[in-house]
Design a protein around this motif. Structure first.
Motif, short mmCIF file in Angstrom:
data_model
loop_
_atom_site.label_atom_id
_atom_site.label_comp_id
_atom_site.label_asym_id
_atom_site.label_seq_id
_atom_site.Cartn_x
_atom_site.Cartn_y
_atom_site.Cartn_z
N ALA A 138 6.95 -5.06 -13.31
CA ALA A 138 6.06 -5.82 -14.20
C ALA A 138 4.63 -5.22 -13.82
CB ALA A 138 5.89 -7.16 -13.84
N GLN A 139 4.53 -5.06 -12.64
CA GLN A 139 3.19 -4.37 -11.84
C GLN A 139 3.02 -3.09 -12.74
OE1 GLN A 139 1.29 -5.53 -9.13
NE2 GLN A 139 2.06 -7.35 -9.85
N ARG A 140 3.99 -2.14 -12.74
CA ARG A 140 3.98 -1.11 -13.37
C ARG A 140 3.49 -1.09 -14.85
NH1 ARG A 140 9.19 2.61 -12.74
NH2 ARG A 140 7.65 4.05 -13.67
N ALA A 141 4.12 -2.10 -15.42
CA ALA A 141 3.62 -2.53 -17.14
C ALA A 141 2.27 -2.70 -17.01
CB ALA A 141 4.84 -3.57 -17.38
N MET A 142 1.66 -3.42 -16.12
CA MET A 142 0.29 -3.90 -16.09
C MET A 142 -0.73 -2.72 -15.91
SD MET A 142 0.13 -7.34 -14.34
CE MET A 142 0.66 -6.97 -12.67
N GLY A 143 -0.19 -1.20 -15.50
CA GLY A 143 -0.93 -0.19 -15.06
C GLY A 143 -1.51 -0.13 -13.84
N THR A 144 -0.52 -0.85 -12.83
CA THR A 144 -1.26 -0.85 -11.52
C THR A 144 -1.31 0.44 -10.89
OG1 THR A 144 -0.77 -3.25 -11.59
CG2 THR A 144 -1.30 -2.21 -9.27
N HIS A 145 -1.80 1.01 -10.13
CA HIS A 145 -1.80 2.23 -9.65
C HIS A 145 -0.64 2.13 -8.75
CE1 HIS A 145 -2.58 5.79 -6.98
NE2 HIS A 145 -3.37 6.19 -8.13
N PRO A 146 0.06 3.34 -8.20
CA PRO A 146 1.28 2.95 -7.41
C PRO A 146 0.90 2.73 -6.08
CG PRO A 146 1.47 5.07 -8.97
CD PRO A 146 0.04 4.38 -9.20
N LEU A 147 -0.17 3.39 -5.50
CA LEU A 147 -0.67 2.99 -4.07
C LEU A 147 -0.89 1.62 -3.97
CD1 LEU A 147 -2.85 6.13 -3.25
CD2 LEU A 147 -0.43 5.69 -2.72
N THR A 148 -1.40 0.99 -5.05
CA THR A 148 -1.70 -0.63 -5.03
C THR A 148 -0.47 -1.28 -4.99
OG1 THR A 148 -3.91 -0.13 -5.99
CG2 THR A 148 -3.11 -2.35 -5.95
N ILE A 149 0.52 -0.91 -5.69
CA ILE A 149 1.88 -1.63 -5.73
C ILE A 149 2.65 -1.43 -4.40
CG2 ILE A 149 4.33 -1.50 -6.80
CD1 ILE A 149 2.94 -0.40 -9.52
N LEU A 150 2.51 -0.24 -3.67
CA LEU A 150 3.09 -0.13 -2.41
C LEU A 150 2.29 -0.97 -1.53
CD1 LEU A 150 3.45 3.95 -2.20
CD2 LEU A 150 5.24 2.01 -2.45
N TRP A 151 1.00 -1.16 -1.56
CA TRP A 151 0.30 -2.01 -0.59
C TRP A 151 0.41 -3.48 -0.86
CZ3 TRP A 151 -1.57 -2.02 4.01
CH2 TRP A 151 -2.53 -3.05 4.52
N ARG A 152 0.14 -3.68 -1.96
CA ARG A 152 0.04 -5.15 -2.10
C ARG A 152 1.47 -5.90 -2.78
NH1 ARG A 152 -3.88 -8.67 -2.25
NH2 ARG A 152 -3.50 -9.24 -4.54
N THR A 153 2.39 -5.09 -3.14
CA THR A 153 3.71 -5.66 -3.83
C THR A 153 4.82 -5.34 -3.12
OG1 THR A 153 2.73 -5.75 -5.86
CG2 THR A 153 5.02 -5.78 -5.67
N ILE A 154 4.86 -4.16 -2.52
CA ILE A 154 6.21 -3.72 -1.66
C ILE A 154 6.08 -3.92 -0.44
CG2 ILE A 154 7.86 -1.74 -1.40
CD1 ILE A 154 7.39 -0.56 -3.96
N LEU A 155 5.12 -3.66 0.20
CA LEU A 155 4.90 -3.87 1.55
C LEU A 155 5.08 -5.17 2.30
CD1 LEU A 155 4.46 -2.52 4.15
CD2 LEU A 155 1.88 -2.70 3.90
N PRO A 156 4.41 -6.33 1.46
CA PRO A 156 4.74 -7.61 2.10
C PRO A 156 6.34 -7.98 1.93
CG PRO A 156 2.85 -7.58 0.55
CD PRO A 156 3.51 -6.19 0.44
#
Length: 623
Positions: A165-183
């Motif tokens: 869903a984050q990718r579908a929103m157009g979120t940058h991959p580095l933002t996904i790594l930092w905000r979504t996957i890392l936690p």
């Protein structure tokens, strides 16, 4: 205070005392750690020297505290350095895969081929003994361990719906790594941290014992154990104190990290979220960004002869075959079919979210963006799709509980979607988020912004997911069975919400993926019926349902109560597997009206008058 928090008190207090003692060593009233009193060597505990004196008459307590300073600095410093490097390598390798995985995770695993102590000895031998060479050696030694742990966790999490869903929103991959996957990979990192600190303290003590670690006269627990070993018969207590300090610190640190894992894991916390995420939602919300919709003469989306294949040995295996669909602005198109018909794969291809092993092997997907022109989605790479997701094309996923990030509040997830396509900040951003939740029918939106997904009901989670999807007023909205996991009452509410969204944004095109014909009749203008990866019939909903021109469509209608058949009829057999497609018509083995000609060759697409389309050589007889 929760039970998990209470369990942190004892080990946390012990570690705090140890850390406070070693940090305060310079200001504590301790004797000089280098001061010798040879006449009182091996003296036992006394009022002036609480733990006695060593082989040179130095104060044991002072050396124990200063030695802990050195040992902990080396162990924790190397563990943190290895954690940072290994986490970066694991995140990048697990998320991007391919060559990035080889250059990060696989390259770092070369270190695992070397025995740990020998590797540390090699680095210390080259660079010389001392604190910083030892930290460098331990960092090199433990980085692959972190990389592998984070890599495995990232592989698991990147496949979950909320990352998609984050990718579908157009979120940058580095933002996904930092905000979504890392936690979400932090809990196993803490376990690894405890193991590394414990192991680093043991190796530091071992190297210092061998004379290759901390350089005398700087004290460390390893040096103290080494010196005490030669005086065991004279003063056995000299061996007891540093051994107790080393073992006790390691065990307490392990206990603390083990309990931190439970306390910080959001899945184990139900009252207000994980400890590290319990904060007030930032009052930053957004004035509406209203897209300037303009009438577009060309279709919003044209799919022509789309094929999707999976790499299966030398010969690619086709899962979706020659799909052709047209969607006009303001129109709702329903994709209908049994499970395995290719509906979801087609919608994921439009978003550029196909699984790694799948790809578009043929055809075009022409999209008309707001700024004009025509874009072939089949030719876009990840960067190209990221420029369209959220703003031009957005998606509502089937399971909102899996699509929403469990460790972020609704406000943070909405804000992230909005900021991906606009510069709204502060009160304007907050206003926009409240407006969106109100638009999708969530009561008390101010309060719901501060909630975590698990604190919302199933219907509210789905509404929040829809709010995220429409945050930037997309021209094309794809809804992948958004009512499947909901009870009938909530399903009706969600369908009314989609109808209201269409009224509010008349230029928005909607692709509604479903297997529920009643939903199709209620919400769609046109329907495309898919079977075994092909579109077998397409046309206006009322006409297709009234006079189906393909046996599969007729069988679907006859199998549901909404079809108004006198008696419900199940479709015999199952959808064929991609590697075992029958010759000719793919529905022929299950069709009650099949003829030898049906299996002789694949049927041509027939386009009768009235905008209808069917893939059946006997469509006139079926009608």
């Amino acid at each position: 205070m929760s039970r998990a928090t209470r369990k942190l008190l004892l080990p946390g207090a012990i570690i705090s005392v140890i850390v406070a003692l070693v940090l305060a060593a310079p200001i504590l009233p301790l004797p000089d750690v280098r001061g010798m009193d040879v006449t009182n060597r091996f003296a036992g505990p006394s009022a002036g020297h609480w733990l006695g004196q060593d082989e040179f008459g130095r104060d044991v307590l002072a050396r124990l505290i200063w030695g802990g300073r050195a040992s902990l600095f080396i162990a924790v410093g190397s563990a943190l350095a290895a954690a940072f490097i290994g986490t970066v390598l694991g995140l990048l390798g697990g998320y991007f895969r391919g060559a990035v995985e080889f250059l990060t995770v696989r390259a770092s695993e070369v270190v695992l081929c070397l025995p740990p102590l020998l590797l540390a000895l090699l680095v210390v031998t080259i660079l010389g003994a001392g604190t910083w060479p030892l930290i460098l050696a331990l960092t090199i030694l433990y980085t692959p361990n972190y990389a592998r742990v984070v890599y495995a966790a990232t592989l698991q999490i990147r496949a979950l719906d909320f990352v998609t869903a984050q990718r579908a929103m157009g979120t940058h991959p580095l933002t996904i790594l930092w905000r979504t996957i890392l936690p979400n990979v932090t809990p196993p990192l803490l376990v690894q941290m405890s193991l590394v600190v414990a192991s680093a303290m043991v190796i530091e003590s071992g190297l210092s014992f061998l004379g290759l670690g901390v350089v005398p006269p700087t004290p460390s627990w390893g040096l103290m154990i080494r010196a005490a070993r030669g005086a065991m018969e004279v003063a056995p207590l000299l061996l007891v104190w540093p051994s107790l300090a080393l073992a006790g610190t390691i065990l307490t640190f392990n206990l603390l990290c083990d309990r931190l894992q439970s306390a910080l894991d959001p899945r184990h916390v139900t009252a207000g979220g994980a400890l590290w995420l319990r904060r007030s939602p930032r009052r930053s919300g957004a004035a509406g960004v209203t897209g300037n919709h303009r009438a577009a003469n060309p279709p919003l989306l044209e799919i022509r002869d789309l094929s999707i294949s999976v790499e299966a040995g030398r010969q690619p295996l086709e899962l979706v075959h020659d799909v052709s669909i047209t969607l006009n602005p303001g129109e709702t198109l329903a994709l209908v079919g049994e499970s395995g018909s290719g509906k979801t794969l087609t919608s994921l291809a439009l978003m550029g979210l196909l699984p790694d092993m799948l790809g578009v092997s043929g055809g075009r997907m022409i999209c008309a963006p707001r700024q004009g022109g025509r874009i072939d989605l089949a030719q876009l790479d990840e960067d190209g799709f990221r420029g369209l997701r959220g703003g031009e094309i957005s998606m509502v996923f089937q399971d909102a509980a899996a699509a929403l990030n469990p460790v972020l509040r609704i406000a943070e997830q909405l804000a992230e979607a909005i900021r991906a396509r606009s510069d709204l900040r502060g009160p304007a951003l907050h206003s926009r988020m409240v407006e969106l939740l109100r638009q999708v029918g969530i009561p008390d939106p101010e309060r719901r912004l501060a909630a975590y997904p698990h604190e919302l009901s199933g219907g509210q989670r789905q509404r929040a997911m829809i709010a995220v999807a429409i945050a930037n007023n997309p021209r094309l909205l794809i809804a992948d069975e958004p009512t499947t996991a909901l009870d009938p009452t909530i399903q009706a509410q969600i369908l009314r919400l989609f109808q209201q969204l269409k009224r509010d944004t008349p230029e928005m095109g909607l692709i509604f993926v479903t297997h529920d014909l009643a939903v199709v009749a209620e919400i769609a203008d046109r329907v495309a019926v898919m079977y075994a990866g092909e579109v077998v019939e397409q046309g206006p909903v009322a006409e297709v349902f009234a006079r189906p021109r393909h046996p599969y469509t007729a069988a679907l209608i006859a199998s549901v109560p909404e079809g108004r058949a006198e008696r419900l009829t199940a479709i015999p057999g199952t959808v064929p597997q991609p590697h075992a497609m029958p010759p000719g018509c793919r529905f022929a083995p299950r069709c009650t009206q099949t003829r030898p000609a049906c299996s002789a060759r694949a049927p041509e697409v027939s386009i009768p008058a009235g905008g209808r389309m069917t893939r059946c050589i006997r469509w006139k007889e079926v009608t």
